[in-house]
Design an enzyme around this catalytic site. Structure first.
Site, mmCIF file in Angstrom:
data_model
loop_
_atom_site.group_PDB
_atom_site.id
_atom_site.type_symbol
_atom_site.label_atom_id
_atom_site.label_comp_id
_atom_site.label_asym_id
_atom_site.label_seq_id
_atom_site.Cartn_x
_atom_site.Cartn_y
_atom_site.Cartn_z
ATOM 1 N N GLY A 1 0.871 -0.955 -0.745
ATOM 2 C CA GLY A 1 0.166 0.198 -0.094
ATOM 3 C C GLY A 1 0.855 1.334 0.450
ATOM 4 O O GLY A 1 1.964 1.543 -0.554
ATOM 5 N N SER A 2 0.150 2.406 1.062
ATOM 6 C CA SER A 2 0.871 3.808 0.226
ATOM 7 C C SER A 2 2.177 3.484 1.376
ATOM 8 O O SER A 2 1.556 3.324 2.351
ATOM 9 C CB SER A 2 -0.346 4.550 0.728
ATOM 10 O OG SER A 2 -0.191 4.514 1.703
ATOM 11 N N VAL B 1 0.332 4.378 5.210
ATOM 12 C CA VAL B 1 -0.093 3.361 5.835
ATOM 13 C C VAL B 1 1.471 2.605 6.127
ATOM 14 O O VAL B 1 0.746 1.515 7.046
ATOM 15 C CB VAL B 1 -1.553 2.546 5.117
ATOM 16 C CG1 VAL B 1 -2.125 1.599 5.972
ATOM 17 C CG2 VAL B 1 -3.000 4.091 5.125
ATOM 18 N N GLY B 2 1.933 2.763 5.316
ATOM 19 C CA GLY B 2 2.841 1.821 5.984
ATOM 20 C C GLY B 2 3.443 1.721 7.154
ATOM 21 O O GLY B 2 4.270 0.785 8.302
ATOM 22 N N GLU C 1 5.825 -2.940 0.533
ATOM 23 C CA GLU C 1 5.867 -2.759 0.067
ATOM 24 C C GLU C 1 5.031 -1.644 -0.551
ATOM 25 O O GLU C 1 3.208 -1.815 -0.289
ATOM 26 C CB GLU C 1 5.073 -3.961 -1.168
ATOM 27 C CG GLU C 1 6.140 -5.356 -1.557
ATOM 28 C CD GLU C 1 5.818 -6.350 -2.421
ATOM 29 O OE1 GLU C 1 4.803 -6.625 -3.289
ATOM 30 O OE2 GLU C 1 6.276 -7.227 -2.654
#
Length: 464
Positions: free
Chosen positions: A188-189, A192-193, A210
């Protein structure tokens, strides 16, 4: 069943699974998953058409084939990957036998994104199962048809004590992240990571992230403009630009800019026709919120002086934004500051390659960097001068499909690697086992004597 209860049910079997889940059984489970995917091919096509308007060919090459390839590759090499590996003793460890034993981490969590919702949920699952783990999958709620399909596929195909799917929104993800998983695999982004990594820190779970970023493209002087335009049109506009490794913006030598933009316009027309809205080969945006974001970024750039070279047409109700190319985009606009993640491609003319390299290195490390060049000296210079998750030379996107290469980011574009052996390693603990056979250790134990001191001194000279 709640997210917490689902985790607890799978985690309860960790000890028994570590012993019983042999390589042969892992291969059998992977074969069942492959069979289930092949049997539901039509349903997969329909789900991805509903969620993202994906053409069938795109579904095959970017969703189904990567997962089936991962299964085949893992099953073929699993015996070797899972075998304990002997290591040679160092001088100080003469008389011992060292072995590295890959062991499953336990119960793992896979949080999948919406842009490739099938592939990026089941691809990591293949690696998790190959490594001997149980897994909970959290599909994206923004791709509801695919989420429901994955839940049904897993329920009908895989043992319930091995894999579970938990559907839901942010609240569900939050509840899952509070559980003490042994590993978390998130796609994800970067924003959010960071949330995922902070949650993992509370339980000391290992993570694979990722993420993404603004993946730049550099055209070197003397590059094949037509081939570059064709490869970039494919890499940028597949899935309507909603690809974490899609080219984000292109640096082009100033003298080559007119020829390059003309070639790009020609390739867009060749791929999607005069009206991409009517093209059966062009996907759609995921939803109204994403459409509004991209349209706002485009409108801002145009209002501040950018030139529209191609595309620009948009229809909110159809979740459609045409393949769009801009030149002269001001650096302070959102298009140049944020990851675009859509079918808008800024083209930036440059005069000095070294200035381009300095600009790229001053920014956050991208998930991919693409270079189009013929001159080996230029290729060597850019390879050495840049840092990125991956480097594609005269190609875009395809490194994702190469299972003998690790896939992952660096810095804000990701942490850890996936695919093939690297995916197996991500979900495994490499346990070192040291056996004492005839090592001379007793003289180095207390009480220390003159002989102990001389022996330690001799050993230090020997090793250093």
């Amino acid at each position: 069943m709640s997210a917490a209860a689902t985790y607890a049910r799978l985690a309860a079997g960790d000890a028994a699974r570590r012993v019983a889940f042999s390589v042969a059984k892992r291969r059998a489970v992977l074969a069942r998953l492959a069979e289930g995917i092949r049997a539901r091919e039509a349903e997969i096509m329909a789900a991805l058409a509903a969620d993202l308007g994906k053409p069938e060919v795109e579904v095959r090459i970017s969703e189904i084939i990567p997962v089936l390839s991962e299964i085949r590759h893992s099953a073929r090499h699993l015996q070797r990957w899972a075998r304990p590996r002997r290591v040679m003793p160092t001088l100080a460890m003469l008389g011992t036998r060292g072995t590295i034993r890959p062991e499953p981490k336990g119960t793992v969590l896979i949080i999948a994104p919406w842009n490739y919702p099938f592939c990026l949920a089941l691809g990591p699952l293949v690696s998790a199962l190959a490594a001997g783990n149980a897994a909970v999958i959290k599909p994206s709620e923004l791709a509801p048809a695919t989420s429901a399909l994955i839940a049904a596929l897993v329920k009908d195909t895989l043992p319930e004590d091995l894999v579970a799917v938990v559907e839901g929104g942010v609240e569900t993800s939050t509840e899952l992240l509070a559980q003490p998983f042994d590993h978390i695999f998130f796609t994800g982004s970067p924003a959010v990571g960071r949330v995922v990594m902070a949650a993992a820190a509370k339980t000391l779970a290992s993570v694979t992230l990722e993420l993404g970023g603004k993946s730049p493209v550099i055209l070197g002087a003397g590059a094949d403009v037509k081939k570059a335009a064709r490869m970039l049109a494919w890499g940028k506009f597949q899935n309507a630009g909603q690809t974490c490794i899609a080219p984000d913006h292109v640096f082009v030598p100033r003298a080559m800019e007119p020829a390059f933009t003309a070639a790009l316009r020609a390739e867009i027309a060749r791929m999607y026709g005069a009206d991409p809205l009517a093209s059966p080969s062009y996907a759609r945006l995921v939803g109204a919120r994403h459409f509004a974001r991209l349209k706002g970024m485009l409108d801002e750039a145009l209002s501040k002086g950018a030139t529209l070279v191609a595309g620009g047409a948009a229809q909110e109700a159809a979740r459609y934004l045409a393949p769009t190319v801009l030149t002269g985009v001001p650096g302070e606009t959102a298009l140049m500051r944020e990851e675009i993640f859509g079918p808008v491609l800024p083209v930036i003319a440059y005069d000095d390659l070294e200035a381009v390299l300095a600009q790229i290195e001053a920014g956050e490390k991208p998930l991919a960097l693409y270079l189009f060049a013929r001159d080996r000296a230029v290729i060597a210079r850019i390879t050495a001068a840049t840092t990125s998750g991956a480097l594609g030379i005269n190609v875009t996107l395809a490194h994702f499909l190469h299972l003998n290469l690790p896939f992952g980011g660096i810095g804000t574009s990701g942490l850890g690697a996936a695919h093939g052996r690297w995916g197996f390693a991500a979900f495994s603990h490499a346990k070192p086992v040291l056996e004492n056979r005839f090592a001379v250790l007793d003289p180095l134990m207390p009480p220390y004597t003159t002989f102990s001191a001389r022996l330690a001194q001799a050993l230090q000279k020997l090793v250093g």
